[in-house]
Design a protein around this motif. Structure first.
Motif, short mmCIF file in Angstrom:
data_model
loop_
_atom_site.label_atom_id
_atom_site.label_comp_id
_atom_site.label_asym_id
_atom_site.label_seq_id
_atom_site.Cartn_x
_atom_site.Cartn_y
_atom_site.Cartn_z
N HIS A 295 0.88 -1.17 0.00
CA HIS A 295 0.00 0.00 0.00
C HIS A 295 0.91 1.22 0.00
O HIS A 295 1.62 1.46 0.98
CB HIS A 295 -0.89 -0.02 1.25
N THR A 335 -1.64 -0.73 -3.99
CA THR A 335 -2.83 0.09 -3.73
C THR A 335 -2.36 1.46 -3.24
O THR A 335 -1.18 1.65 -2.95
CB THR A 335 -3.75 -0.56 -2.69
N THR A 336 -3.30 2.41 -3.16
CA THR A 336 -2.87 3.77 -2.84
C THR A 336 -3.96 4.57 -2.13
O THR A 336 -5.08 4.10 -2.00
CB THR A 336 -2.42 4.49 -4.13
N ASP A 337 -3.57 5.75 -1.66
CA ASP A 337 -4.51 6.76 -1.16
C ASP A 337 -4.37 8.00 -2.03
O ASP A 337 -3.25 8.36 -2.41
CB ASP A 337 -4.15 7.21 0.27
N MET A 357 -2.46 7.45 -12.14
CA MET A 357 -3.29 6.25 -11.91
C MET A 357 -3.24 5.34 -13.14
O MET A 357 -3.15 4.12 -13.01
CB MET A 357 -4.75 6.65 -11.65
N TYR A 362 -3.44 0.82 -10.15
CA TYR A 362 -3.59 0.27 -8.80
C TYR A 362 -4.66 -0.82 -8.75
O TYR A 362 -5.67 -0.72 -9.46
CB TYR A 362 -4.01 1.40 -7.85
N ALA A 365 -7.86 1.77 -4.64
CA ALA A 365 -7.39 3.04 -4.09
C ALA A 365 -8.41 3.53 -3.08
O ALA A 365 -9.61 3.27 -3.21
CB ALA A 365 -7.22 4.06 -5.20
N GLN A 402 -10.67 4.49 -11.26
CA GLN A 402 -10.16 3.39 -10.43
C GLN A 402 -11.02 2.14 -10.59
O GLN A 402 -10.49 1.03 -10.67
CB GLN A 402 -10.09 3.81 -8.95
#
Ligand code: 5AD
Ligand code: SF4
Length: 476
Positions: A295, A335-337, A357, A362, A365, A402
């Motif tokens: 992450h 994965t991401t924020d 993105m 990802y 997210a 996403q």
């Protein structure tokens, strides 16, 4: 970051109340938790401390002698939700004068005595580093006082407290390895509510993971605001503190935990792009039981916004880290924020978030509208000047993109055979089970004779954007 993975800020767990075994004649505690995985993990520490003080837990707030809420301050709406909940509990107090209500966690730390003096909503205010003091605070209230402890600590890690496990499945557990954060991202309230960063003794981490394995757990997630800056017996400048003892960095800690047992899966959260080194990636690549899953919050795809966010990296640096992951760990889930509508964010800058993105693709997210938080650098230096409806429009745009990526990623799994750790019966039916692949994708499949804690080989047959479907196959 803020520990926020799927299990990090799991919407389904918000407001969850805990239960443990009853103690005959004991006072009853109702403990509700909000926010990130670190908060849920802290609630396990609180439950442990109060069980030793003679409390038993209840799922029914109406029969409680003590109501505690472990709270989150990360965004304005998180606090709003908790305030409403406190008002409800406070009403109940009118008919039950002996009832004690306490607020724990980030909101307690942020609002301190305001909650007692102005809003008169609670009897106890206890910040994240003061939980050992809870029995004393409860006593003060019983003696007719209000009780506050919002001191932040430089060394509290609750290392010696063995948490009462509150996760329901008995298969996956959280273990905290650092507390606090020294990064000062300009949008983030966490450094103010959780204090300075400190790491926990590695031996106690390994012991806790071993105890979890022996209790039937098959996966641990090592938690910290920024796990990559974990360090033991070293100063932040890398100097050794005690020459007679070994030092431990995050990559070394991962390997120590991986050696607890080959059947114990290791995950961790959250990584910080500015600190994630290749030795962590090699540790993942070289150990089958360290999951291929990272992450890695990006927050924005534009270097000027990243600078304003005080994130300590540029878009190019972030992409260099993504390339390193893809080179060193084939088939790694990322994965991401993301935050939309940060101060002064132009449409072009927003487009760069969409384009990063598309470059990274990802698996999932966690996406948020910027919410200005009191005392943060951004509140003091920049204007929160993107209108709410524009923030929302940008958010919807990134969510739509996403979803396309998540669906494509899941479709690419169809036909594969994956090792899955069985977690729980699925939400819809007892005849179906839910488990996760190594890269953290959720799979639903017919139970056959599998049970939580088993590893099974599953052929992926179908999917939607949220999960995979499959069937158990005999392992070769
Ligand atoms: N507004 C919106 N999102 C925030 N986050 C942290 N602070 C804020 C804020 N003020 C998000 C970041 C972080 C995650 C835990 O929450 O994306 O990684
Ligand atoms: Fe995470 Fe930055 Fe907040 Fe620290 S300051 S908790 S790294 S978002």
């Amino acid at each position: 970051m803020g520990i926020v993975l799927d299990k990090d800020m799991d919407e389904a767990r918000q407001g969850e109340a805990i239960t443990m075994n009853e103690v005959e004649g004991g006072r009853k505690l109702y403990l509700e938790s909000y926010g990130c995985a670190m908060n849920f993990s802290d609630s396990e520490v609180v439950a442990s401390i109060l069980t030793n003080d003679g409390f038993s837990t209840t799922q029914d707030s109406e029969e409680a002698d003590l109501i505690l809420i472990n709270t989150c301050s990360i965004r304005e709406n998180a606090e709003q939700r908790i305030r409403n909940r406190l008002r409800q509990f406070n009403k109940a107090k009118k008919n039950r004068p002996g009832l004690i209500i306490g607020i724990l966690g980030c909101m307690a730390e942020r609002l301190k005595t305001n909650l007692l003096e102005e809003e008169k909503l609670v009897d106890i205010v206890a910040g994240p580093d003061s939980y050992r003091d809870l029995p004393g605070l409860i006593q003060e209230v019983e003696g007719g006082q209000k009780a506050v402890n919002v001191l932040l600590s430089r060394d509290e890690t609750y290392a010696d407290i063995s948490p009462v496990r509150l996760d329901k499945n008995g298969v996956t557990g959280f273990v905290s390895i650092t507390r606090g954060c020294d990064n000062m991202c300009s949008f983030c309230v966490v450094p103010f509510t959780r204090g300075r960063e400190r790491s926990r003794d590695p031996q106690t981490i390994v012991q806790e993971c071993g105890a979890l394995f022996n209790a039937g757990y098959r996966e641990v997630t090592l938690l910290g605001q920024n796990v990559d800056s974990y360090r033991w017996n070293m100063t932040s400048k890398g100097e050794i503190k005690d020459e007679t003892n070994p030092t431990t960095n995050f990559a070394e800690l991962l390997v120590m935990v991986a050696q607890v047992h080959p059947d114990l899966r290791i995950r961790f959260s959250t990584s910080h792009p500015k600190d994630m080194t290749d030795d962590v990636l090699y540790a993942i690549a070289n150990h089958k039981n360290i999951c291929n899953y990272i992450h890695l919050p990006v927050q924005s795809g534009n270097s000027d916004i990243l600078k304003k966010m005080n994130r300590g990296y540029t878009r190019e640096w972030y992409m260099n880290r993504i390339e390193a992951i893809n080179r060193i760990i084939p088939n790694c889930g990322i994965t991401t924020d993301i935050i939309t509508g940060f101060c002064d964010e132009t449409l072009e800058q927003h487009e760069e978030t969409l384009s990063i993105m598309r470059e990274v693709k990802y698996d999932t997210a966690y996406m948020y509208k910027y919410s200005e938080r009191p005392k943060t650098l951004a509140e003091r230096k920049y204007e929160d000047n993107i209108p709410e409806d524009e923030k929302q429009r940008r958010l919807e745009e990134i969510i739509t993109l996403q979803h396309e990526h998540s669906l494509a990623m899941n479709k690419a799994q169809v036909g594969k055979i994956e090792e899955v750790l069985v977690e729980t019966p699925s939400k819809r039916s007892e005849e179906q089970m839910m488990g996760r692949t190594d890269r953290n994708l959720k799979v639903i499949f017919d139970r056959k004779d599998s049970k939580p804690g088993d590893y099974v080989m599953v052929r992926i047959t179908d999917c939607n954007k949220a999960s995979l479907k499959g069937e158990i196959v005999e392992s070769e």
